[in-house]
Motif scaffolding. Structure first.
Motif, mmCIF file in Angstrom:
data_model
loop_
_atom_site.group_PDB
_atom_site.id
_atom_site.type_symbol
_atom_site.label_atom_id
_atom_site.label_comp_id
_atom_site.label_asym_id
_atom_site.label_seq_id
_atom_site.Cartn_x
_atom_site.Cartn_y
_atom_site.Cartn_z
ATOM 1 N N ARG A 66 0.830 -1.215 0.000
ATOM 2 C CA ARG A 66 0.000 0.000 0.000
ATOM 3 C C ARG A 66 0.863 1.263 0.000
ATOM 4 O O ARG A 66 0.550 2.235 -0.669
ATOM 5 C CB ARG A 66 -0.934 -0.006 1.216
ATOM 6 N N ALA A 67 1.970 1.254 0.753
ATOM 7 C CA ALA A 67 2.873 2.404 0.768
ATOM 8 C C ALA A 67 3.514 2.600 -0.607
ATOM 9 O O ALA A 67 3.636 3.729 -1.084
ATOM 10 C CB ALA A 67 3.944 2.226 1.833
ATOM 11 N N ALA A 68 3.897 1.506 -1.259
ATOM 12 C CA ALA A 68 4.480 1.603 -2.606
ATOM 13 C C ALA A 68 3.453 2.120 -3.604
ATOM 14 O O ALA A 68 3.786 2.936 -4.477
ATOM 15 C CB ALA A 68 5.021 0.247 -3.041
ATOM 16 N N ASP A 69 2.202 1.650 -3.493
ATOM 17 C CA ASP A 69 1.140 2.149 -4.374
ATOM 18 C C ASP A 69 0.893 3.639 -4.157
ATOM 19 O O ASP A 69 0.690 4.389 -5.110
ATOM 20 C CB ASP A 69 -0.161 1.376 -4.145
ATOM 21 N N PHE A 70 0.919 4.075 -2.902
ATOM 22 C CA PHE A 70 0.721 5.489 -2.597
ATOM 23 C C PHE A 70 1.834 6.336 -3.206
ATOM 24 O O PHE A 70 1.572 7.384 -3.806
ATOM 25 C CB PHE A 70 0.672 5.690 -1.082
ATOM 26 N N LEU A 71 3.075 5.888 -3.063
ATOM 27 C CA LEU A 71 4.196 6.635 -3.633
ATOM 28 C C LEU A 71 4.131 6.686 -5.152
ATOM 29 O O LEU A 71 4.432 7.706 -5.760
ATOM 30 C CB LEU A 71 5.520 6.026 -3.178
ATOM 31 N N ALA A 72 3.726 5.577 -5.765
ATOM 32 C CA ALA A 72 3.618 5.556 -7.224
ATOM 33 C C ALA A 72 2.514 6.481 -7.714
ATOM 34 O O ALA A 72 2.634 7.094 -8.776
ATOM 35 C CB ALA A 72 3.354 4.130 -7.703
ATOM 36 N N ALA A 73 1.440 6.602 -6.937
ATOM 37 C CA ALA A 73 0.316 7.440 -7.354
ATOM 38 C C ALA A 73 0.573 8.928 -7.107
ATOM 39 O O ALA A 73 0.041 9.769 -7.827
ATOM 40 C CB ALA A 73 -0.953 7.018 -6.617
ATOM 41 N N THR A 74 1.371 9.258 -6.092
ATOM 42 C CA THR A 74 1.537 10.663 -5.737
ATOM 43 C C THR A 74 2.795 11.310 -6.285
ATOM 44 O O THR A 74 2.842 12.524 -6.427
ATOM 45 C CB THR A 74 1.549 10.842 -4.206
ATOM 46 N N THR A 75 3.817 10.567 -6.580
ATOM 47 C CA THR A 75 5.059 11.161 -7.059
ATOM 48 C C THR A 75 5.623 10.337 -8.210
ATOM 49 O O THR A 75 5.464 9.138 -8.263
ATOM 50 C CB THR A 75 6.098 11.278 -5.926
ATOM 51 N N ASP A 76 6.266 11.020 -9.112
ATOM 52 C CA ASP A 76 6.873 10.341 -10.253
ATOM 53 C C ASP A 76 8.374 10.158 -10.067
ATOM 54 O O ASP A 76 9.104 9.940 -11.017
ATOM 55 C CB ASP A 76 6.593 11.122 -11.538
ATOM 56 N N GLY A 77 8.847 10.254 -8.858
ATOM 57 C CA GLY A 77 10.275 10.117 -8.580
ATOM 58 C C GLY A 77 11.005 11.443 -8.566
ATOM 59 O O GLY A 77 12.206 11.477 -8.324
ATOM 60 N N SER A 78 10.305 12.530 -8.840
ATOM 61 C CA SER A 78 10.972 13.826 -8.856
ATOM 62 C C SER A 78 11.084 14.424 -7.454
ATOM 63 O O SER A 78 11.936 15.261 -7.215
ATOM 64 C CB SER A 78 10.232 14.791 -9.771
ATOM 65 N N VAL A 79 10.236 14.008 -6.539
ATOM 66 C CA VAL A 79 10.276 14.544 -5.177
ATOM 67 C C VAL A 79 11.300 13.803 -4.338
ATOM 68 O O VAL A 79 12.111 14.401 -3.651
ATOM 69 C CB VAL A 79 8.879 14.450 -4.518
#
Length: 127
Positions: A66-79
């Motif tokens: 769930r944490a990985a899904d949240f990160l994938a949905a909210t940031t594209d790796g730029s943050v």
């Protein structure tokens, strides 16, 4: 009244500019860099909270996904660049820790970010 600079003061404005502007730029870049770090820290904390919320509802498992899904949905790796997401389950609690590094303005410089959240495991029992 007109003032005339004395010959001994010639070039003082240039010298003040040479000393002042690097300090101003350093201050501006420091403020922007601190903002980037603080935002990455908040994103990591939000991901950890989402993961621990999901894990506490499912007997202490599924928080990492769930944490990985949240990160994938909210940031594209730029943050922030995610290094690791760990889930630790105790007898009555679950902890999700998100670690990574913040985006920086200075190439090659790495600023680590680590946030964790803990919640009790919710167990349902029949009456």
């Amino acid at each position: 009244m007109i003032t005339v600079a004395r010959p001994s003061e010639r070039g003082s404005t240039t010298l003040e500019t040479v000393v002042l502007w690097p300090a101003v730029f350093l201050l501006i870049f420091g403020i922007v860099h601190a903002g980037l770090w603080f935002h990455a820290r908040n994103v990591a904390l939000s991901a950890a909270r989402e993961g621990v919320r999901a894990a506490s509802l499912h007997d202490g498992s599924g928080g990492t996904a769930r944490a990985a899904d949240f990160l994938a949905a909210t940031t594209d790796g730029s943050v922030m660049r995610v290094g690791d997401i760990r889930e630790t389950t105790g007898a009555d609690t679950v902890t999700v820790t998100v670690t990574g590094s913040s985006t920086t303005l200075i190439p090659g410089w790495r600023v680590d970010v680590s946030q964790s959240a803990t919640a009790p495991i919710r167990r349902w029992s029949a009456p």
